[in-house]
Design a protein around this motif. Structure first.
Motif, PDB file in Angstrom:
ATOM      1  N   ALA A   1       0.812  -1.220   0.000  1.00 16.83           N
ATOM      2  CA  ALA A   1       0.000   0.000   0.000  1.00 16.83           C
ATOM      3  C   ALA A   1       0.843   1.266   0.000  1.00 16.83           C
ATOM      4  CB  ALA A   1      -0.933  -0.005   1.208  1.00 16.83           C
ATOM      5  N   TYR A   2       1.991   1.252   0.676  1.00 21.39           N
ATOM      6  CA  TYR A   2       2.728   2.495   0.904  1.00 21.39           C
ATOM      7  C   TYR A   2       4.054   2.620   0.172  1.00 21.39           C
ATOM      8  CZ  TYR A   2      -0.620   3.674   4.519  1.00 21.39           C
ATOM      9  OH  TYR A   2      -1.770   3.994   5.180  1.00 21.39           O
ATOM     10  N   VAL A   3       4.555   1.546  -0.390  1.00 26.01           N
ATOM     11  CA  VAL A   3       5.811   1.621  -1.144  1.00 26.01           C
ATOM     12  C   VAL A   3       5.493   1.200  -2.577  1.00 26.01           C
ATOM     13  CG1 VAL A   3       8.232   0.936  -1.260  1.00 26.01           C
ATOM     14  CG2 VAL A   3       7.064   1.006   0.950  1.00 26.01           C
ATOM     15  N   PRO A   4       5.301   2.153  -3.471  1.00 28.46           N
ATOM     16  CA  PRO A   4       4.808   1.840  -4.817  1.00 28.46           C
ATOM     17  C   PRO A   4       5.634   0.807  -5.567  1.00 28.46           C
ATOM     18  CG  PRO A   4       4.624   4.183  -4.406  1.00 28.46           C
ATOM     19  CD  PRO A   4       5.377   3.604  -3.242  1.00 28.46           C
ATOM     20  N   ARG A   5       6.950   0.778  -5.378  1.00 32.73           N
ATOM     21  CA  ARG A   5       7.745  -0.196  -6.124  1.00 32.73           C
ATOM     22  C   ARG A   5       7.489  -1.624  -5.662  1.00 32.73           C
ATOM     23  NH1 ARG A   5      12.744  -1.385  -3.623  1.00 32.73           N
ATOM     24  NH2 ARG A   5      13.053  -0.296  -1.653  1.00 32.73           N
ATOM     25  N   HIS A   6       6.802  -1.789  -4.524  1.00 30.14           N
ATOM     26  CA  HIS A   6       6.418  -3.113  -4.047  1.00 30.14           C
ATOM     27  C   HIS A   6       4.915  -3.350  -4.201  1.00 30.14           C
ATOM     28  CE1 HIS A   6      10.266  -4.372  -2.361  1.00 30.14           C
ATOM     29  NE2 HIS A   6      10.381  -3.210  -1.728  1.00 30.14           N
ATOM     30  N   ALA A   7       4.247  -2.555  -5.024  1.00 36.86           N
ATOM     31  CA  ALA A   7       2.791  -2.612  -5.116  1.00 36.86           C
ATOM     32  C   ALA A   7       2.279  -3.972  -5.571  1.00 36.86           C
ATOM     33  CB  ALA A   7       2.288  -1.525  -6.067  1.00 36.86           C
TER      34      ALA A   7
ATOM     35  N   PRO B   1      -4.439   2.807   2.699  1.00 39.31           N
ATOM     36  CA  PRO B   1      -5.029   3.844   1.856  1.00 39.31           C
ATOM     37  C   PRO B   1      -6.427   3.451   1.390  1.00 39.31           C
ATOM     38  CG  PRO B   1      -2.746   3.478   1.248  1.00 39.31           C
ATOM     39  CD  PRO B   1      -3.089   2.410   2.243  1.00 39.31           C
ATOM     40  N   ALA B   2      -7.345   4.397   1.485  1.00 42.86           N
ATOM     41  CA  ALA B   2      -8.720   4.136   1.074  1.00 42.86           C
ATOM     42  C   ALA B   2      -8.775   3.852  -0.416  1.00 42.86           C
ATOM     43  CB  ALA B   2      -9.592   5.337   1.419  1.00 42.86           C
ATOM     44  N   THR B   3      -9.672   2.961  -0.816  1.00 38.13           N
ATOM     45  CA  THR B   3      -9.853   2.643  -2.222  1.00 38.13           C
ATOM     46  C   THR B   3     -11.105   3.350  -2.750  1.00 38.13           C
ATOM     47  OG1 THR B   3     -11.307   0.715  -1.927  1.00 38.13           O
ATOM     48  CG2 THR B   3      -8.927   0.361  -1.690  1.00 38.13           C
ATOM     49  N   ASP B   4     -11.326   3.238  -4.038  1.00 40.29           N
ATOM     50  CA  ASP B   4     -12.523   3.814  -4.654  1.00 40.29           C
ATOM     51  C   ASP B   4     -13.679   2.825  -4.692  1.00 40.29           C
ATOM     52  OD1 ASP B   4     -11.241   6.237  -5.127  1.00 40.29           O
ATOM     53  OD2 ASP B   4     -10.434   5.559  -7.052  1.00 40.29           O
ATOM     54  N   ASP B   5     -13.545   1.711  -4.012  1.00 38.62           N
ATOM     55  CA  ASP B   5     -14.587   0.688  -3.985  1.00 38.62           C
ATOM     56  C   ASP B   5     -15.849   1.259  -3.330  1.00 38.62           C
ATOM     57  OD1 ASP B   5     -16.227  -1.487  -3.686  1.00 38.62           O
ATOM     58  OD2 ASP B   5     -14.729  -2.756  -2.701  1.00 38.62           O
TER      59      ASP B   5
ATOM     60  N   ALA C   1       6.473   6.354   7.901  1.00 36.61           N
ATOM     61  CA  ALA C   1       6.362   7.776   7.564  1.00 36.61           C
ATOM     62  C   ALA C   1       5.078   8.051   6.797  1.00 36.61           C
ATOM     63  CB  ALA C   1       7.581   8.220   6.750  1.00 36.61           C
ATOM     64  N   ARG C   2       4.793   7.234   5.804  1.00 36.53           N
ATOM     65  CA  ARG C   2       3.630   7.501   4.969  1.00 36.53           C
ATOM     66  C   ARG C   2       2.323   7.201   5.695  1.00 36.53           C
ATOM     67  NH1 ARG C   2       5.952   6.120  -1.137  1.00 36.53           N
ATOM     68  NH2 ARG C   2       7.194   8.030  -1.199  1.00 36.53           N
ATOM     69  N   GLU C   3       2.337   6.264   6.625  1.00 35.03           N
ATOM     70  CA  GLU C   3       1.143   6.035   7.432  1.00 35.03           C
ATOM     71  C   GLU C   3       0.817   7.248   8.293  1.00 35.03           C
ATOM     72  OE1 GLU C   3       0.967   1.192   8.089  1.00 35.03           O
ATOM     73  OE2 GLU C   3       2.104   2.412   9.502  1.00 35.03           O
ATOM     74  N   LEU C   4       1.834   8.025   8.608  1.00 38.01           N
ATOM     75  CA  LEU C   4       1.645   9.228   9.409  1.00 38.01           C
ATOM     76  C   LEU C   4       1.488  10.484   8.560  1.00 38.01           C
ATOM     77  CD1 LEU C   4       4.232   8.330  12.161  1.00 38.01           C
ATOM     78  CD2 LEU C   4       1.791   8.716  12.544  1.00 38.01           C
ATOM     79  N   GLY C   5       1.462  10.305   7.242  1.00 39.60           N
ATOM     80  CA  GLY C   5       1.182  11.431   6.363  1.00 39.60           C
ATOM     81  C   GLY C   5       2.391  12.146   5.816  1.00 39.60           C
ATOM     82  N   PHE C   6       3.574  11.527   5.871  1.00 36.91           N
ATOM     83  CA  PHE C   6       4.800  12.174   5.417  1.00 36.91           C
ATOM     84  C   PHE C   6       5.390  11.416   4.237  1.00 36.91           C
ATOM     85  CE2 PHE C   6       4.138  13.318   9.777  1.00 36.91           C
ATOM     86  CZ  PHE C   6       4.373  14.677   9.781  1.00 36.91           C
ATOM     87  N   PRO C   7       5.956  12.116   3.258  1.00 32.61           N
ATOM     88  CA  PRO C   7       6.444  11.437   2.054  1.00 32.61           C
ATOM     89  C   PRO C   7       7.729  10.652   2.264  1.00 32.61           C
ATOM     90  CG  PRO C   7       6.903  13.778   1.923  1.00 32.61           C
ATOM     91  CD  PRO C   7       6.040  13.581   3.139  1.00 32.61           C
ATOM     92  N   THR C   8       8.572  11.043   3.217  1.00 30.82           N
ATOM     93  CA  THR C   8       9.840  10.351   3.438  1.00 30.82           C
ATOM     94  C   THR C   8      10.111  10.228   4.929  1.00 30.82           C
ATOM     95  OG1 THR C   8      11.230  12.334   3.533  1.00 30.82           O
ATOM     96  CG2 THR C   8      10.777  11.416   1.337  1.00 30.82           C
TER      97      THR C   8
END
Length: 452
Positions: free
Chosen positions: A122-128, A346-350, A146-153
């Motif tokens: 969910a949070y590391v795109p290269r491992h999607a 991350p919320a989905t569009d479902d 970091a990304r779960e807390l709202g930060f990019p890095t």
């Protein structure tokens, strides 16, 4: 693999990163050792065959946690025109706490834990598309936290954490210096309050928004101080929005009413949430109703449902029953409360997930008509859109007897356990009413749940 992630500024510039990729390619070609280490991290031995500009761009994308340059470019372009991140969940937590969280997560990743794999994807795109988490490294674990807390890095999280601790220390010092003035407020000493500065008035109004403005003095839904004394501070104040957000969180009903009448803005997002979101998350239904009278912000299916506005809930669906595209501009996330809840995936569009969110918050606030409408339109009573909490789990702490009875009549399963506390309906009842064993509602809930 090294722990290498680079911080993105609030408004990144794509041209800057294009130049960084060119610089990396030239440095690698010239034999620079640092550049070679970076390239080896992302490409292993592949760079020995060739290293083009596209490869350098790929390295930068990987260093920021993205699978491809195209994904990284899209992220940078989206951030370049957005406002600063409205997230402030850290509340003075030491950076070492987050480092420990990352270390624990790394162990789970190395053991290929299913939950850790979901977070990695969910949070590391290269491992999607990863099917295993065992190859993830420390930099991935830190990026997830970091990304779960709202930060990019990770660097961004650490930097903001340190700033948060400094800010918290300054706030505590301000409060310590105003201890006697807080006593004057509670005692109604208007003469002393009249001599305060605007900044001091702002601080005291913020203090009054909590359940314990000074140690040992607990206040609840009532105003908690003579109205004349509060009016003196309101006349000096420069910012009522932060006290409103805080008061909504702590169910300070009469204070919320007063702040709204004094001109506090209910649509301002503070500490990650609007006042209404804060009140919804903390099950403060009286405050929810007060805020909704001044406007529902954000306007979304889940906030309409929590406010009991069946008319607005219905308007989120087309005539054929399909969810309208504009029904979910904002999505709930308990991590925004700063109360220690983990961030959801991350919320989905479902549409089922979006409707499920609205359903459980309607249950939480006892909105029986809305809950019944959803059930009549096919929502399963055990839907658990995030944190594994069903409508039954959400309804129990507030003692929502009518909703709980309705859910059980429609087949809700009280044996289901949530993901966070691993508690079933009976466990939630014990947690919520541990301090009120003789409350009549407790006995009614026991009778309802125990009979199933």
């Amino acid at each position: 693999m090294s722990d290498r992630h680079f911080e993105l500024p609030a408004h990144p510039n794509l041209e800057y990163y294009r130049k960084q990729a060119k610089h990396l390619r030239h440095a690698y070609t010239a034999g620079d050792a640092a550049a070679a280490a970076r390239v080896a991290d992302a490409l292993s031995d592949r760079a020995a065959e060739r290293f083009l500009l596209s490869d350098a761009q790929f390295v930068l994308a990987q260093e920021h946690g993205f699978r491809t340059w195209a994904e990284f470019r899209a992220h940078v372009e989206s951030r370049s025109t957005t406002e600063d991140r409205p997230v402030s969940r850290l509340m003075g937590v030491r950076p070492g706490i987050y480092a420990s969280m990352a270390d624990t997560l790394l162990v789970e990743l190395r053991h290929d834990d299913p939950g850790a794999l979901r977070r990695l994807r969910a949070y590391v795109p290269r491992h999607a598309t990863a099917t295993s988490a065992a190859t993830a490294g420390l930099r991935d674990a830190r990026l997830i936290i970091a990304r779960e807390l709202g930060f990019p890095t990770w660097q961004d999280l650490v930097s903001f954490t340190e700033k948060s601790r400094r800010d918290l220390g300054e706030r505590r010092e301000k409060r310590r210096r105003l201890h006697h003035e807080a006593e004057a407020l509670l005692a109604g000493d208007t003469d002393r309050l009249a001599a305060l500065t605007a900044e001091q008035a702002d601080t005291l109004l913020h203090m009054l928004a909590g359940p314990e403005p000074i140690p040992g003095v607990r206040i609840g839904k009532e105003l908690g101080a003579p109205r004349a004394a509060v009016d003196v501070l309101l006349g000096k104040a420069t910012n009522l929005d932060l006290p409103l957000a805080w008061a909504a969180r702590f169910n300070r009903v009469e204070y919320v009413r007063l702040l709204l009448d004094a001109g506090a803005e209910p649509g301002i997002r503070k500490w990650g949430s609007t006042p209404l979101e804060n009140a919804i998350y903390h099950a403060n239904t009286e405050v929810v109703d007060l805020l909704a009278e001044h406007g529902i912000v954000p306007q979304a299916l889940w906030t309409y449902a929590a406010c009991g506005r069946l008319d607005l809930v219905r308007a989120c669906f087309d005539a054929d029953g399909s969810l309208r595209p504009d029904a979910s501009p904002a999505r709930p996330d308990l991590a925004d409360t700063g109360a220690g809840f983990p961030s959801r995936l991350p919320a989905t569009d479902d549409p089922e997930e979006i409707v499920g969110e609205a359903f459980v918050h309607a249950c939480q606030h006892g909105r029986e008509r809305v809950v019944r409408w959803f059930l009549d339109h096919g929502v399963h009573p055990d839907v658990a859109p995030y944190l594994g909490r069903t409508g039954l789990h959400w309804a129990i702490p507030g003692g929502r007897l009518q909703v709980i009875r309705l859910l059980l009549e429609r087949g809700a399963d009280p044996s289901i356990r949530d993901d966070l506390l691993q508690a079933n309906a009976d466990g939630w009842l014990h947690i919520a009413f541990a301090a009120r064993p003789h409350d009549p509602v407790t006995h009614q809930l026991h009778d309802l749940i125990g009979s199933r």
